[in-house]
Write a protein that holds these residues in place. Sequence first.
Motif, PDB file in Angstrom:
ATOM      1  N   ASP A   1      20.135   1.168   0.230  1.00  0.00           N
ATOM      2  CA  ASP A   1      18.709   1.323   0.500  1.00  0.00           C
ATOM      3  C   ASP A   1      18.373   2.759   0.873  1.00  0.00           C
ATOM      4  N   TYR A   2      19.322   3.444   1.480  1.00  0.00           N
ATOM      5  CA  TYR A   2      19.072   4.834   1.871  1.00  0.00           C
ATOM      6  C   TYR A   2      20.404   5.552   2.073  1.00  0.00           C
ATOM      7  N   ILE A   3      20.336   6.878   2.010  1.00  0.00           N
ATOM      8  CA  ILE A   3      21.464   7.748   2.331  1.00  0.00           C
ATOM      9  C   ILE A   3      20.977   8.723   3.394  1.00  0.00           C
ATOM     10  N   LEU A   4      21.639   8.742   4.546  1.00  0.00           N
ATOM     11  CA  LEU A   4      21.268   9.630   5.649  1.00  0.00           C
ATOM     12  C   LEU A   4      22.272  10.771   5.722  1.00  0.00           C
ATOM     13  N   ILE A   5      21.765  11.999   5.695  1.00  0.00           N
ATOM     14  CA  ILE A   5      22.630  13.178   5.783  1.00  0.00           C
ATOM     15  C   ILE A   5      22.219  13.993   6.998  1.00  0.00           C
ATOM     16  N   ASP A   6      23.125  14.102   7.951  1.00  0.00           N
ATOM     17  CA  ASP A   6      22.882  14.876   9.165  1.00  0.00           C
ATOM     18  C   ASP A   6      23.414  16.280   8.965  1.00  0.00           C
ATOM     19  N   THR A   7      22.564  17.275   9.171  1.00  0.00           N
ATOM     20  CA  THR A   7      22.935  18.670   8.912  1.00  0.00           C
ATOM     21  C   THR A   7      22.988  19.460  10.214  1.00  0.00           C
ATOM     22  N   PRO A   8      23.606  20.640  10.207  1.00  0.00           N
ATOM     23  CA  PRO A   8      23.647  21.463  11.424  1.00  0.00           C
ATOM     24  C   PRO A   8      22.253  21.921  11.840  1.00  0.00           C
ATOM     25  N   GLY A   9      22.137  22.304  13.103  1.00  0.00           N
ATOM     26  CA  GLY A   9      20.847  22.798  13.602  1.00  0.00           C
ATOM     27  C   GLY A   9      20.544  24.221  13.173  1.00  0.00           C
ATOM     28  N   GLN A  10      21.528  24.913  12.621  1.00  0.00           N
ATOM     29  CA  GLN A  10      21.309  26.297  12.182  1.00  0.00           C
ATOM     30  C   GLN A  10      20.384  26.303  10.968  1.00  0.00           C
ATOM     31  N   ILE A  11      19.146  26.700  11.171  1.00  0.00           N
ATOM     32  CA  ILE A  11      18.154  26.608  10.099  1.00  0.00           C
ATOM     33  C   ILE A  11      18.460  27.588   8.975  1.00  0.00           C
ATOM     34  N   GLU A  12      19.222  28.655   9.272  1.00  0.00           N
ATOM     35  CA  GLU A  12      19.537  29.627   8.218  1.00  0.00           C
ATOM     36  C   GLU A  12      20.370  29.015   7.103  1.00  0.00           C
ATOM     37  N   ALA A  13      21.004  27.879   7.388  1.00  0.00           N
ATOM     38  CA  ALA A  13      21.759  27.190   6.334  1.00  0.00           C
ATOM     39  C   ALA A  13      20.845  26.731   5.209  1.00  0.00           C
ATOM     40  N   PHE A  14      19.561  26.575   5.511  1.00  0.00           N
ATOM     41  CA  PHE A  14      18.627  26.081   4.498  1.00  0.00           C
ATOM     42  C   PHE A  14      17.508  27.068   4.178  1.00  0.00           C
ATOM     43  N   THR A  15      17.377  28.137   4.949  1.00  0.00           N
ATOM     44  CA  THR A  15      16.341  29.116   4.642  1.00  0.00           C
ATOM     45  C   THR A  15      16.832  30.223   3.719  1.00  0.00           C
ATOM     46  N   TRP A  16      18.132  30.560   3.798  1.00  0.00           N
ATOM     47  CA  TRP A  16      18.625  31.605   2.895  1.00  0.00           C
ATOM     48  C   TRP A  16      20.050  31.376   2.398  1.00  0.00           C
ATOM     49  N   SER A  17      20.828  30.515   3.048  1.00  0.00           N
ATOM     50  CA  SER A  17      22.218  30.311   2.631  1.00  0.00           C
ATOM     51  C   SER A  17      22.289  29.499   1.337  1.00  0.00           C
ATOM     52  N   ALA A  18      23.300  29.820   0.513  1.00  0.00           N
ATOM     53  CA  ALA A  18      23.458  29.129  -0.771  1.00  0.00           C
ATOM     54  C   ALA A  18      23.851  27.670  -0.589  1.00  0.00           C
ATOM     55  N   SER A  19      24.589  27.355   0.478  1.00  0.00           N
ATOM     56  CA  SER A  19      25.074  25.986   0.658  1.00  0.00           C
ATOM     57  C   SER A  19      23.928  24.990   0.812  1.00  0.00           C
ATOM     58  N   GLY A  20      22.894  25.362   1.557  1.00  0.00           N
ATOM     59  CA  GLY A  20      21.761  24.461   1.720  1.00  0.00           C
ATOM     60  C   GLY A  20      21.061  24.177   0.406  1.00  0.00           C
ATOM     61  N   THR A  21      20.911  25.217  -0.413  1.00  0.00           N
ATOM     62  CA  THR A  21      20.271  25.046  -1.718  1.00  0.00           C
ATOM     63  C   THR A  21      21.110  24.161  -2.628  1.00  0.00           C
ATOM     64  N   ILE A  22      22.430  24.336  -2.605  1.00  0.00           N
ATOM     65  CA  ILE A  22      23.320  23.515  -3.439  1.00  0.00           C
ATOM     66  C   ILE A  22      23.198  22.051  -3.046  1.00  0.00           C
ATOM     67  N   VAL A  23      23.227  21.764  -1.750  1.00  0.00           N
ATOM     68  CA  VAL A  23      23.167  20.381  -1.267  1.00  0.00           C
ATOM     69  C   VAL A  23      21.838  19.726  -1.626  1.00  0.00           C
TER      70      VAL A  23
END
Length: 285
Positions: A145-167
Amino acid sequence: SKRAGYAINLDPAAKYIPFSSSIDIRDTVDYIEVMRQHKLGPNGAILTCLNLFATKFDQVMAILERRAFPLENDGGDENDDDKKSDGGPSAKEEDEAKSKTDETQQQQQQRHVNDNNNNGALDDADDTTTPNTTTTTTSNNSPLDYILIDTPGQIEAFTWSASGTIVTSALATTFPTVLAFVVDTPRCAASVHTFMSNMLYACSMLYRAKLPMVIVLNKIDIVGCEFVKEWMEDYDSFQEALDDASSANGYSDEMAGGGSGYYASLTRSLSLVLDEFYNHLHKVG
């Protein structure tokens, strides 16, 4: 009825998570060892762990697809639509049915082997970055019904890091994906400028990921979230809160948001941008 879910932890530095994760980055990448080997600080080590894990995220996607779409992987049962109405299938149809049955059995055997090897993922992968899985509480034959993904609190992982974009990109290509941006409600209550900073972060993530977003207001058992919702829905109410904060802290109009100085002009301009941002945003608390 109980909903079937699948949880993934992507925080390599977490000492405790309040849920049972089926895939955990901590089983794959040693955060302390990464920090020691690469001579990194805590934030740099977290981002490096995510980057290492992202190189094998295609294997995570393969596991998720097997769990999310079990019926498609099973190949389905043959129905009787292809049979002739005058008394059964022809010899050609029987041969085709037998061929399909053999293929289905081979797929089931291969899937059984793959499921048993989930803890090791792919044989040709690097052991240091191969995602490991643990047993889930739901049946392997029931759709998720759903998939929950818990990520680190470091927002830079998703604002500029490649790993956030890949995920996020990998997930969005296969599943309906929604970002949940968690906001600390008590801290927003303590400072209207903290609230604005949080909203600018959320706006940045929305712009970067280009995915639907929900603002999650947490700790509402300590401080209610109605004031935050009011600020997001009423531009004038937020401006009044800015003016009140300026007066209470004894700041000059130019420094705190009122008047016509540079900071005041910037604050009101950002408020107008966020007001448009709120119109297309969901929020829960």
